[in-house]
Design a protein around this motif. Sequence first.
Motif, PDB file in Angstrom:
ATOM      1  N   PRO A 146       5.985 115.284  47.182  1.00  0.00           N
ATOM      2  CA  PRO A 146       6.594 114.746  45.954  1.00  0.00           C
ATOM      3  C   PRO A 146       8.081 115.071  45.895  1.00  0.00           C
ATOM      4  CG  PRO A 146       4.575 115.971  45.472  1.00  0.00           C
ATOM      5  CD  PRO A 146       4.933 116.265  46.901  1.00  0.00           C
ATOM      6  N   ALA A 147       8.817 114.281  45.144  1.00  0.00           N
ATOM      7  CA  ALA A 147      10.254 114.511  44.968  1.00  0.00           C
ATOM      8  C   ALA A 147      10.478 115.313  43.695  1.00  0.00           C
ATOM      9  CB  ALA A 147      11.001 113.186  44.886  1.00  0.00           C
ATOM     10  N   ALA A 148      11.135 116.456  43.831  1.00  0.00           N
ATOM     11  CA  ALA A 148      11.401 117.313  42.679  1.00  0.00           C
ATOM     12  C   ALA A 148      12.646 116.843  41.933  1.00  0.00           C
ATOM     13  CB  ALA A 148      11.591 118.761  43.141  1.00  0.00           C
ATOM     14  N   LYS A 149      12.707 117.158  40.650  1.00  0.00           N
ATOM     15  CA  LYS A 149      13.900 116.855  39.864  1.00  0.00           C
ATOM     16  C   LYS A 149      15.011 117.834  40.258  1.00  0.00           C
ATOM     17  CE  LYS A 149      11.278 115.211  35.849  1.00  0.00           C
ATOM     18  NZ  LYS A 149      10.950 115.463  34.418  1.00  0.00           N
ATOM     19  N   ARG A 197      17.560 128.810  37.989  1.00  0.00           N
ATOM     20  CA  ARG A 197      17.286 127.924  39.123  1.00  0.00           C
ATOM     21  C   ARG A 197      15.943 128.252  39.760  1.00  0.00           C
ATOM     22  NH1 ARG A 197      22.195 127.696  40.507  1.00  0.00           N
ATOM     23  NH2 ARG A 197      22.287 129.373  42.041  1.00  0.00           N
ATOM     24  N   MET A 198      15.601 129.545  39.806  1.00  0.00           N
ATOM     25  CA  MET A 198      14.299 129.941  40.347  1.00  0.00           C
ATOM     26  C   MET A 198      13.184 129.423  39.442  1.00  0.00           C
ATOM     27  SD  MET A 198      12.742 131.748  42.821  1.00  0.00           S
ATOM     28  CE  MET A 198      11.695 130.286  42.849  1.00  0.00           C
ATOM     29  N   LEU A 199      13.374 129.524  38.142  1.00  0.00           N
ATOM     30  CA  LEU A 199      12.378 129.019  37.199  1.00  0.00           C
ATOM     31  C   LEU A 199      12.209 127.515  37.351  1.00  0.00           C
ATOM     32  CD1 LEU A 199      10.459 129.452  34.825  1.00  0.00           C
ATOM     33  CD2 LEU A 199      12.415 129.137  33.284  1.00  0.00           C
ATOM     34  N   HIS A 200      13.322 126.816  37.551  1.00  0.00           N
ATOM     35  CA  HIS A 200      13.253 125.359  37.728  1.00  0.00           C
ATOM     36  C   HIS A 200      12.415 125.009  38.955  1.00  0.00           C
ATOM     37  CE1 HIS A 200      14.547 121.164  37.732  1.00  0.00           C
ATOM     38  NE2 HIS A 200      14.780 121.290  39.019  1.00  0.00           N
ATOM     39  N   ALA A 201      12.651 125.699  40.063  1.00  0.00           N
ATOM     40  CA  ALA A 201      11.888 125.429  41.288  1.00  0.00           C
ATOM     41  C   ALA A 201      10.404 125.749  41.086  1.00  0.00           C
ATOM     42  CB  ALA A 201      12.453 126.246  42.442  1.00  0.00           C
ATOM     43  N   TYR A 202      10.137 126.845  40.418  1.00  0.00           N
ATOM     44  CA  TYR A 202       8.747 127.233  40.135  1.00  0.00           C
ATOM     45  C   TYR A 202       8.067 126.163  39.272  1.00  0.00           C
ATOM     46  CZ  TYR A 202       4.864 129.716  37.858  1.00  0.00           C
ATOM     47  OH  TYR A 202       3.635 130.072  37.358  1.00  0.00           O
ATOM     48  N   ASP A 203       8.729 125.748  38.198  1.00  0.00           N
ATOM     49  CA  ASP A 203       8.145 124.747  37.305  1.00  0.00           C
ATOM     50  C   ASP A 203       7.941 123.415  38.010  1.00  0.00           C
ATOM     51  OD1 ASP A 203       8.032 126.485  35.169  1.00  0.00           O
ATOM     52  OD2 ASP A 203       9.936 125.836  34.288  1.00  0.00           O
ATOM     53  N   GLU A 204       8.909 123.011  38.832  1.00  0.00           N
ATOM     54  CA  GLU A 204       8.781 121.748  39.552  1.00  0.00           C
ATOM     55  C   GLU A 204       7.590 121.769  40.504  1.00  0.00           C
ATOM     56  OE1 GLU A 204      10.641 118.672  39.437  1.00  0.00           O
ATOM     57  OE2 GLU A 204      10.930 119.677  37.517  1.00  0.00           O
ATOM     58  N   SER A 205       7.420 122.887  41.199  1.00  0.00           N
ATOM     59  CA  SER A 205       6.301 122.978  42.149  1.00  0.00           C
ATOM     60  C   SER A 205       4.964 122.890  41.420  1.00  0.00           C
ATOM     61  CB  SER A 205       6.385 124.284  42.953  1.00  0.00           C
ATOM     62  OG  SER A 205       6.163 125.418  42.133  1.00  0.00           O
ATOM     63  N   ARG A 206       4.863 123.508  40.267  1.00  0.00           N
ATOM     64  CA  ARG A 206       3.617 123.448  39.497  1.00  0.00           C
ATOM     65  C   ARG A 206       3.392 122.045  38.925  1.00  0.00           C
ATOM     66  NH1 ARG A 206       1.182 128.188  38.958  1.00  0.00           N
ATOM     67  NH2 ARG A 206      -0.070 127.572  37.152  1.00  0.00           N
ATOM     68  N   ASP A 207       4.473 121.425  38.474  1.00  0.00           N
ATOM     69  CA  ASP A 207       4.341 120.050  37.970  1.00  0.00           C
ATOM     70  C   ASP A 207       3.859 119.109  39.067  1.00  0.00           C
ATOM     71  OD1 ASP A 207       5.172 120.829  35.482  1.00  0.00           O
ATOM     72  OD2 ASP A 207       7.237 120.127  35.718  1.00  0.00           O
ATOM     73  N   ASP A 208       4.191 119.444  40.311  1.00  0.00           N
ATOM     74  CA  ASP A 208       3.787 118.607  41.444  1.00  0.00           C
ATOM     75  C   ASP A 208       2.484 119.068  42.086  1.00  0.00           C
ATOM     76  OD1 ASP A 208       5.826 116.673  41.362  1.00  0.00           O
ATOM     77  OD2 ASP A 208       7.240 118.054  42.277  1.00  0.00           O
ATOM     78  N   GLY A 209       1.740 119.920  41.390  1.00  0.00           N
ATOM     79  CA  GLY A 209       0.383 120.255  41.807  1.00  0.00           C
ATOM     80  C   GLY A 209       0.183 121.558  42.556  1.00  0.00           C
ATOM     81  N   PHE A 210       1.247 122.336  42.780  1.00  0.00           N
ATOM     82  CA  PHE A 210       1.114 123.595  43.521  1.00  0.00           C
ATOM     83  C   PHE A 210       0.960 124.746  42.517  1.00  0.00           C
ATOM     84  CE2 PHE A 210       3.606 120.692  46.162  1.00  0.00           C
ATOM     85  CZ  PHE A 210       2.832 120.671  47.314  1.00  0.00           C
TER      86      PHE A 210
END
Length: 337
Positions: A195-198, A227-240
Motif C-alpha cells: 500500500p502507499a502511505a500518506k 514522524r515516528m508516530l505517523h509511520a506507526y499509524d500509517e502502517s496500522r491503517d494499512d493492515g500491519f
Amino acid sequence: MAARFPRRCTALLALIVAAVAMILAVPGSPAFADPDDEGGSKKLRTALETAAKGYDQAKTKLASSKKRQKQLAATLKKTEADASVMTKQVNELANRSYQMGRISTVTLLLNSSSPDGFMARVQSVDMLAQIDSAMLADYREEVETSKRAKVALDAEIKEQKKQVTLMSRKKREAELALAEVGGGSAGGFVDVNSPAAKAAPRNSDGSWPKESCTVNDPTSTGCITPRMLHAYDESRDDGFKRYTVCYSSRASGEHPKGRACDFSSNSSTFKNAAATGGDKAFGDRLAAYFVKNASELGVMYVIWYRQIWMPSTGWRAYSASGGPAAVHTNHVHLSML
C-alpha cells in the motif's frame, strides 16, 4: 507447629520462585517482549545514522537545486526570447535616429501654425522620448536578467555536482560500516503491491523538520517523535497491526530517542525464535512496505531477517551476532530520520 510453619513458608516460596523461573524460560512469554538491543555495535549504529542523514540532506539539496535549475532555465529562455524581439526594435530605433535625426524644438516651432499645434507637437515628441527611453530600459533589464540567470544556472550545476559527490561519499561510508557485519549485497524484501502511505510533513525546501521525543508512544509509557508516530499509524491503517514496541530506555540507539519501533512478526509478543511460515511472510511484507514508502515517511533504515535497507545502499546483509532479537529474525526494526 510453630517450628513447622517457617519451613512450610520456605518450601512454598521455593515453589513460587521455581514456577516464575519456568515461566520466564518459556519462549514467547513476556520475558521476550523487548528485544535487548538493535543489533550491531554502538559505533556501527552511529556510523549508519551519520551516513543516512548526510545522504538524505544531500539528496534533498540536489532535488531543490534541480527545481531551481528548471525555474532558471525557463526564466532564461523567456528573457532571451524577449531580448531578441526587443533587439530588433532597438535596432530600428537606432537606424531611424541615424537616418532622420531627432526632431528639435526649433523645428517644431517653425512647423507649428498655431499654439495648439505647437503643444500637440511637444506632446508627440515627449511621448516618443518616453517610449524610446522605456524600450531601452526594458531591453537593458532583459539582457541583465539573462546574464543573471546564466550565472545562477552555472552555480546550480556546480551545486548539483557537489551534492552528487557527497551522496556517493555517504553511500560509501554506509557500505564500509556495513562491511564489518558482512554487509554484502542481498536479495532484500520487495512487494510491488505494498500500500502507499500518506506522506509526512516536510519543510518548504523539502527537508525533514527536526523533531524530538514529544508525543505519547501508543505502544509504551514513553514518547516518540511525530514522524515516528505517523509511520506507526500509517502502517496500522494499512493492515500491519501485530505486536509492536517503540520507545524503550536503552544506553544507545534510536529507541530511547523515540525514533524507532520494533514490529514483531508475531501477533502477541516477541518470540525467542526466528519467524517462520505466516509470521515470516508478515515480516517480509512489512519490511517491503516501509521500503516502498521510505521517502514519504522519512525512513532512515529498515532491518529484517539479517538484512538492512538504507536509501543509499538498498538491501545489504546484516549479520549481527546474537539471538533472534539481535539478528532481527523475530521483528522488523524501523529507524526514522
